[in-house]
Motif scaffolding. Sequence first.
Motif, PDB file in Angstrom:
ATOM      1  N   VAL A  49      -0.548  11.489  -8.192  1.00 16.19           N
ATOM      2  CA  VAL A  49       0.574  11.340  -7.302  1.00 16.19           C
ATOM      3  C   VAL A  49       1.159  10.037  -7.796  1.00 16.19           C
ATOM      4  CG1 VAL A  49       1.247  11.095  -4.841  1.00 16.19           C
ATOM      5  CG2 VAL A  49      -0.442  12.824  -5.606  1.00 16.19           C
ATOM      6  N   GLY A  50       0.238   8.950  -8.076  1.00 14.90           N
ATOM      7  CA  GLY A  50       0.751   7.362  -8.354  1.00 14.90           C
ATOM      8  C   GLY A  50      -0.129   6.623  -7.741  1.00 14.90           C
ATOM      9  N   TYR A  51       0.095   5.320  -8.139  1.00 17.60           N
ATOM     10  CA  TYR A  51      -0.945   4.309  -7.594  1.00 17.60           C
ATOM     11  C   TYR A  51       0.048   2.923  -7.250  1.00 17.60           C
ATOM     12  CZ  TYR A  51      -1.037   3.084 -12.440  1.00 17.60           C
ATOM     13  OH  TYR A  51      -0.677   2.885 -13.759  1.00 17.60           O
ATOM     14  N   VAL A  52      -0.488   2.130  -6.656  1.00 10.19           N
ATOM     15  CA  VAL A  52      -0.016   0.721  -6.527  1.00 10.19           C
ATOM     16  C   VAL A  52      -0.485  -0.171  -7.616  1.00 10.19           C
ATOM     17  CG1 VAL A  52       0.308  -1.300  -4.958  1.00 10.19           C
ATOM     18  CG2 VAL A  52       0.461   0.857  -4.073  1.00 10.19           C
ATOM     19  N   PRO A  53       0.152  -0.854  -8.451  1.00 12.49           N
ATOM     20  CA  PRO A  53      -0.521  -1.709  -9.618  1.00 12.49           C
ATOM     21  C   PRO A  53      -1.106  -2.804  -8.902  1.00 12.49           C
ATOM     22  CG  PRO A  53       2.020  -1.274 -10.065  1.00 12.49           C
ATOM     23  CD  PRO A  53       1.612  -0.618  -8.641  1.00 12.49           C
ATOM     24  N   GLY A 116       1.194   5.254   4.844  1.00 10.40           N
ATOM     25  CA  GLY A 116       0.233   5.622   3.536  1.00 10.40           C
ATOM     26  C   GLY A 116       1.098   5.542   2.528  1.00 10.40           C
ATOM     27  N   PHE A 117       0.800   5.910   1.267  1.00 15.88           N
ATOM     28  CA  PHE A 117       1.549   6.067  -0.014  1.00 15.88           C
ATOM     29  C   PHE A 117       2.737   6.937   0.106  1.00 15.88           C
ATOM     30  CE2 PHE A 117       2.027   7.373  -4.487  1.00 15.88           C
ATOM     31  CZ  PHE A 117       2.418   5.948  -5.019  1.00 15.88           C
ATOM     32  N   GLY A 131       9.288   8.052   4.674  1.00 15.09           N
ATOM     33  CA  GLY A 131       8.355   6.834   5.044  1.00 15.09           C
ATOM     34  C   GLY A 131       7.322   7.034   3.866  1.00 15.09           C
ATOM     35  N   GLY A 132       6.668   6.116   3.820  1.00 17.96           N
ATOM     36  CA  GLY A 132       5.328   5.705   2.847  1.00 17.96           C
ATOM     37  C   GLY A 132       5.929   4.561   1.847  1.00 17.96           C
ATOM     38  N   TRP A 140       4.864   0.816  -7.658  1.00 16.59           N
ATOM     39  CA  TRP A 140       4.057   2.021  -7.872  1.00 16.59           C
ATOM     40  C   TRP A 140       4.334   2.479  -9.383  1.00 16.59           C
ATOM     41  CZ3 TRP A 140       4.904   7.277  -8.290  1.00 16.59           C
ATOM     42  CH2 TRP A 140       6.331   7.849  -8.395  1.00 16.59           C
ATOM     43  N   LYS A 141       3.411   3.051  -9.800  1.00 18.35           N
ATOM     44  CA  LYS A 141       3.100   3.817 -11.050  1.00 18.35           C
ATOM     45  C   LYS A 141       2.588   5.001 -11.113  1.00 18.35           C
ATOM     46  CE  LYS A 141       3.110  -0.627 -13.943  1.00 18.35           C
ATOM     47  NZ  LYS A 141       2.441  -1.167 -14.989  1.00 18.35           N
TER      48      LYS A 141
END
Length: 143
Positions: A49-53, A116-117, A131-132, A140-141
Amino acid sequence: MNASSSSPAGVRPAEGYAGDVTPETAAAWMAGGQAVLVDVRTDAEREWVGYVPNAVPVAWKQWPGMAMNPDFDAALRAAVPPGGRVVLLCRSGVRSVAAAKRATELGIEAYNILEGFEGNADGDGHRGNLGGWRRRGLPWKQN
């Protein structure tokens, strides 16, 4: 810490942990070195789904089966310096509440990131539209 008596600006009081913050507040704290962002989603969620650097990945529950992560406490303590603040992120802001309560039990000043994300599910049951972190255009990546 009692969220109602000495919370930083922009924090919504919560029961059992320091409070809830918006994704924007969490991003500002992280960028300013005022908090460590810990992503409590599973490895699979971050990969797909993706992540926060620069977020620290510490799953609350593990895929498959969603069993509790037996290494959560030790990994969280390693991620957050003594006396530091943590903001916790999950998919929609539910697991991160449980993780914030546990962090508080461990003596860490802990905040849940609202939405959340991916945010809440919309009328069609899809996340990512209401939202998110990602919807709000924060860093994010995706792999």
